[in-house]
Design a protein around this motif. Structure first.
Motif, mmCIF file in Angstrom:
data_model
loop_
_atom_site.group_PDB
_atom_site.id
_atom_site.type_symbol
_atom_site.label_atom_id
_atom_site.label_comp_id
_atom_site.label_asym_id
_atom_site.label_seq_id
_atom_site.Cartn_x
_atom_site.Cartn_y
_atom_site.Cartn_z
ATOM 1 N N MET A 137 0.830 -1.206 0.000
ATOM 2 C CA MET A 137 0.000 0.000 0.000
ATOM 3 C C MET A 137 0.866 1.258 0.000
ATOM 4 N N ASP A 138 0.556 2.184 -0.892
ATOM 5 C CA ASP A 138 1.253 3.472 -0.954
ATOM 6 C C ASP A 138 1.141 4.159 0.408
ATOM 7 N N PRO A 139 2.274 4.623 0.970
ATOM 8 C CA PRO A 139 2.206 5.283 2.284
ATOM 9 C C PRO A 139 1.245 6.467 2.324
ATOM 10 N N ALA A 140 1.133 7.200 1.218
ATOM 11 C CA ALA A 140 0.199 8.338 1.188
ATOM 12 C C ALA A 140 -1.242 7.851 1.312
ATOM 13 N N ILE A 141 -1.583 6.785 0.566
ATOM 14 C CA ILE A 141 -2.925 6.212 0.674
ATOM 15 C C ILE A 141 -3.148 5.661 2.072
ATOM 16 N N ALA A 142 -2.152 4.970 2.610
ATOM 17 C CA ALA A 142 -2.273 4.395 3.956
ATOM 18 C C ALA A 142 -2.505 5.472 5.006
ATOM 19 N N SER A 143 -1.961 6.670 4.764
ATOM 20 C CA SER A 143 -2.100 7.745 5.749
ATOM 21 C C SER A 143 -3.487 8.353 5.770
ATOM 22 N N ILE A 144 -4.287 8.138 4.706
ATOM 23 C CA ILE A 144 -5.614 8.766 4.671
ATOM 24 C C ILE A 144 -6.728 7.762 4.955
ATOM 25 N N GLN A 145 -6.380 6.599 5.489
ATOM 26 C CA GLN A 145 -7.418 5.630 5.845
ATOM 27 C C GLN A 145 -8.295 6.125 6.984
ATOM 28 N N GLU A 146 -7.714 6.886 7.898
ATOM 29 C CA GLU A 146 -8.502 7.402 9.029
ATOM 30 C C GLU A 146 -9.625 8.327 8.545
ATOM 31 N N PRO A 147 -9.333 9.354 7.730
ATOM 32 C CA PRO A 147 -10.446 10.176 7.226
ATOM 33 C C PRO A 147 -11.353 9.413 6.271
ATOM 34 N N LEU A 148 -10.793 8.470 5.496
ATOM 35 C CA LEU A 148 -11.648 7.631 4.665
ATOM 36 C C LEU A 148 -12.638 6.878 5.542
ATOM 37 N N GLY A 149 -12.199 6.476 6.726
ATOM 38 C CA GLY A 149 -13.100 5.815 7.667
ATOM 39 C C GLY A 149 -14.277 6.695 8.046
ATOM 40 N N ASN A 150 -14.042 7.998 8.183
ATOM 41 C CA ASN A 150 -15.149 8.922 8.456
ATOM 42 C C ASN A 150 -16.162 8.908 7.318
ATOM 43 N N ALA A 151 -15.650 8.926 6.076
ATOM 44 C CA ALA A 151 -16.532 8.914 4.912
ATOM 45 C C ALA A 151 -17.306 7.603 4.829
ATOM 46 N N ILE A 178 -23.061 17.088 0.662
ATOM 47 C CA ILE A 178 -22.968 18.542 0.780
ATOM 48 C C ILE A 178 -21.627 18.885 1.426
ATOM 49 N N GLY A 179 -20.750 19.514 0.654
ATOM 50 C CA GLY A 179 -19.416 19.850 1.132
ATOM 51 C C GLY A 179 -18.385 18.899 0.554
ATOM 52 N N CYS A 180 -17.580 19.391 -0.377
ATOM 53 C CA CYS A 180 -16.614 18.539 -1.084
ATOM 54 C C CYS A 180 -15.184 18.803 -0.644
ATOM 55 N N GLY A 181 -14.997 18.942 0.674
ATOM 56 C CA GLY A 181 -13.645 18.861 1.206
ATOM 57 C C GLY A 181 -13.150 17.449 1.000
ATOM 58 N N PRO A 182 -11.927 17.141 1.440
ATOM 59 C CA PRO A 182 -11.371 15.805 1.196
ATOM 60 C C PRO A 182 -12.274 14.660 1.652
ATOM 61 N N ILE A 183 -12.906 14.770 2.833
ATOM 62 C CA ILE A 183 -13.756 13.673 3.291
ATOM 63 C C ILE A 183 -15.041 13.614 2.466
ATOM 64 N N GLY A 184 -15.563 14.756 2.075
ATOM 65 C CA GLY A 184 -16.720 14.769 1.190
ATOM 66 C C GLY A 184 -16.402 14.106 -0.141
ATOM 67 N N SER A 205 -6.632 27.562 1.277
ATOM 68 C CA SER A 205 -7.178 28.143 0.043
ATOM 69 C C SER A 205 -8.285 27.288 -0.551
ATOM 70 N N GLY A 206 -8.274 25.992 -0.240
ATOM 71 C CA GLY A 206 -9.256 25.079 -0.817
ATOM 72 C C GLY A 206 -8.899 24.606 -2.212
ATOM 73 N N GLN A 207 -7.733 25.017 -2.720
ATOM 74 C CA GLN A 207 -7.325 24.629 -4.077
ATOM 75 C C GLN A 207 -6.474 23.356 -4.049
ATOM 76 N N CYS A 208 -7.016 22.333 -3.423
ATOM 77 C CA CYS A 208 -6.296 21.080 -3.288
ATOM 78 C C CYS A 208 -7.277 19.993 -2.868
ATOM 79 N N GLY A 209 -6.782 18.750 -2.946
ATOM 80 C CA GLY A 209 -7.497 17.644 -2.335
ATOM 81 C C GLY A 209 -6.825 17.355 -0.997
ATOM 82 N N LYS A 210 -6.256 16.163 -0.889
ATOM 83 C CA LYS A 210 -5.495 15.824 0.303
ATOM 84 C C LYS A 210 -4.039 16.243 0.128
ATOM 85 N N VAL A 211 -3.472 16.836 1.164
ATOM 86 C CA VAL A 211 -2.072 17.259 1.164
ATOM 87 C C VAL A 211 -1.300 16.360 2.110
ATOM 88 N N ILE A 212 -0.203 15.775 1.614
ATOM 89 C CA ILE A 212 0.593 14.817 2.373
ATOM 90 C C ILE A 212 1.934 15.445 2.728
#
Length: 347
Positions: A144-158, A175-181, A337-344
């Motif tokens: 598993m890519d370490p970056a993907i592995a690091s976002i499992q916690e917020p993915l769990g929220n989704a 409603i709301g397209c931040g990274p978890i959205g 700024s909101g001009q991004c998805g997930k930042v690692i």
């Protein structure tokens, strides 16, 4: 080794921003594990801490190392730890629960009354090393890519937010397209929603929502979400509405666009009390409203792992930027700024 120093992003003072500092490597207790961090992702909570807003001022005790979403390699284990081994590739559940309150004892530790959060109430992962209780460890597949592995916690929220309702064949509104959205969009589509409507004002993130599987996107500054959802559903409304924005007007719109007998799941954290029309928008519509906090321990983690392992979800479009830990300010400014998805951040 544990008497050495490490680089870490610190909230040194009660003010805007953070600093890169050299601090002692955490010393672990008998039940804890020390992890060498491979990747750490920036969460909206971390932005609150960085901005030093009202919530952060009330909750965070500076100086502290923050950050809570990560992957890494086990470097050391406490003398009472037998469930985790040095060298294992892991992530961690970030809610540290007591195990003795009624929710914990009755199978609902995700709503433990005494929850402490890594990077909020304890030292966090924006550092070369982080320590966590052994029972919070989740093992990752070796490939598993370490970056993907690091976002499992917020993915769990989704996953928790979307999969609390079985909506295969129905319409889900996010409603709301931040990274978890954005993750919720992908989860809803993977779970069989016939229509996934992504709603936001940020055009960059609406474009990402399309990549994640949204069948329709709605820009609230140009379009009326209620009219569009009504048109898409033949006037019935969305079977499931997932509220990820925290804006009072969006919450009101979400309740209005939900179908009679539908579900309204709230992951967002409004900064102030919100007034809603309970009589007409909840009671007479027969809505089921559910607050979502954290992840079910560890049911949600297993779902996350399976969705990723089988390539049912592709989260790669969400990871838009990666920086060395030393360049954390670039990452936080992008998040602000909101001009991004997930930042690692990579230590």
């Amino acid at each position: 080794m544990q008497n050495g120093k490490m680089k870490a992003v610190m909230k040194k003072h009660g003010a805007f921003g953070a600093v890169l500092a050299e601090v002692p490597i955490p010393e672990i207790d008998k039940h804890e594990v020390l992890i060498k961090v491979k990747a750490a992702s920036i969460c909206g909570t971390d932005v609150h801490i960085y901005n030093w807003d009202q919530w952060a001022r009330q909750r965070i005790k500076a100086p502290c190392v923050f950050g809570h979403e990560f992957s890494g390699i086990v470097e050391a284990v406490g003398e009472n730890v037998s469930s985790v081994k040095i060298g294992e590739y892991v992530s961690a559940e970030t809610h540290i629960v007591c195990g003795t309150c009624i929710p914990c004892l009755t199978g609902k530790p995700h709503v433990c009354k005494n929850t402490a959060i890594i990077g909020v109430d304890t030292a966090g992962c924006f550092a070369e090393y982080v320590k966590v209780p052994a029972e919070n460890i989740w093992r990752n597949p070796a490939d598993m890519d370490p970056a993907i592995a690091s976002i499992q916690e917020p993915l769990g929220n989704a996953v928790h937010t979307v999969l609390e309702s079985q909506n295969a064949g129905g319409t889900t509104a996010i409603i709301g397209c931040g990274p978890i959205g954005l993750m919720a969009v992908a989860v809803a589509k993977a779970a069989g929603a016939a229509q996934v409507v992504a709603i936001d004002k940020n055009e960059y993130r609406l474009a990402l929502a399309k990549q994640m599987g949204a069948t329709s996107t709605v820009s609230v500054e140009k379009e009326d979400p209620l009219k569009i959802v009504s048109a898409l559903t033949g006037g019935e409304g969305a079977d499931l509405v997932c509220e990820m924005s925290g804006h009072p007007s969006a919450i009101a719109q979400g309740l209005a666009m939900a179908a009679n007998g539908g579900r309204f799941h709230i992951l967002s954290l409004p900064e102030h009390p919100v007034t809603i029309d309970l009589t007409n928008k909840v009671v007479f519509k027969g809505l089921t409203i559910q607050g979502i906090t954290g992840r079910k321990m560890f049911t949600t983690w297993r779902q996350v792992s399976q969705l990723l392992r089988t390539n049912t979800l592709d989260l790669s479009p969400i990871i838009t930027h990666q920086f060395p830990l030393e360049e954390f300010e670039k990452g936080f400014e992008l998040m602000r700024s909101g001009q991004c998805g997930k930042v690692i951040l990579i230590p």
